[in-house]
Design an enzyme around this catalytic site. Structure first.
Site, PDB file in Angstrom:
ATOM      1  N   GLY A  77      19.458   0.602 -14.381  1.00 54.78           N
ATOM      2  CA  GLY A  77      18.932   1.656 -13.374  1.00 54.78           C
ATOM      3  C   GLY A  77      19.123   0.937 -11.949  1.00 54.78           C
ATOM      4  N   CYS A  78      18.192   1.360 -11.154  1.00 55.65           N
ATOM      5  CA  CYS A  78      18.294   0.956  -9.719  1.00 55.65           C
ATOM      6  C   CYS A  78      18.066  -0.462  -9.683  1.00 55.65           C
ATOM      7  CB  CYS A  78      17.307   1.721  -8.850  1.00 55.65           C
ATOM      8  SG  CYS A  78      17.329   1.287  -7.211  1.00 55.65           S
TER       9      CYS A  78
END
Length: 220
Positions: free
Chosen positions: A52-53
């Site tokens: 993810g981020c």
């Protein structure tokens, strides 16, 4: 219906970056390549993870005792010199990743892998939380056969806790491209950012509650 629309808008606003949904499949030549082993420097080793981020992932790993630094960047793709803008198109094959620089005398590679699976929803495909797209997909990189076996063993153990399959790709490490300077230590430098407040910090706190015994003293 109005509440649902507001929630959808909120997810878009609180996203780490461009939400272009591109389901880029890792190219076979990358998946089947020989892994490249990064040499240790001054007793410190490097490991590479995508979940993810990278703002979130960097903050998680930097809170672990034995981790010297976590660097945000891009890996797993087929283009050279990826940027934030180009990776967000989903066309480069790269995912937002972190380079974890750690002391193996203090924290083991296995522990870092356990943190990887334990600090995300490992069943979410092509994204994590509100961040959707192949650039946010989960990838765990190995540099040699020993690391690959550790990853596979931990993944097998983790899979027993879920009804859905584990989404993370296991890929041979090839190259890590450091992200732009403004992405480094983003959570620490932008504590009032809405995404940091609503997504990144809660994810970090969930991790801390789950792994209290491996945290740095000032991370409790």
């Amino acid at each position: 219906m109005k509440i649902l629309l507001i929630n959808l808008i909120s997810l878009v606003i609180l996203a780490c970056g461009d939400q272009t949904k591109k389901n880029t499949v890792t190219k076979p030549e990358i998946a089947n390549a020989e892994p490249i082993e990064v040499p240790a420097q001054n007793g410190l080793h490097k490991a590479y993870f995508a979940s993810g981020c990278f703002w979130c992932v960097e903050a998680i790993y930097e809170s672990i005792e034995g981790v010297e630094e976590a660097v945000s960047g891009y890996s797993g793709g087929h283009t050279k010199n990826p940027t934030y803008e180009s990776s967000n198109t989903g066309k480069t094959g790269h995912a937002e990743a972190v380079e974890v620089i750690y002391d193996p005398e203090v924290v083991s590679f296995r522990t870092l892998v356990e943190v990887y699976f334990g600090s995300q929803d490992p069943t979410q495909v092509n994204g994590q939380g509100p961040d959707r797209g192949s650039q946010y997909r989960s990838i765990i990189f190995y540099q040699n056969a020993e690391q690959k076996k550790i990853i596979e063993d931990v993944k097998t153990a983790v899979a027993k806790n879920y009804d859905k399959p584990i989404a993370a790709e296991i890929l041979p490490f090839q190259k890590f491209w450091k992200a732009e300077d403004y992405h480094q230590d983003y959570e620490k430098n932008n504590p009032n950012n809405p995404y940091i407040q609503k997504v990144s910090i809660p994810r970090l706190n969930r991790f801390k509650a789950k792994f209290p015994d491996i945290l740095k003293e000032d991370a409790h």
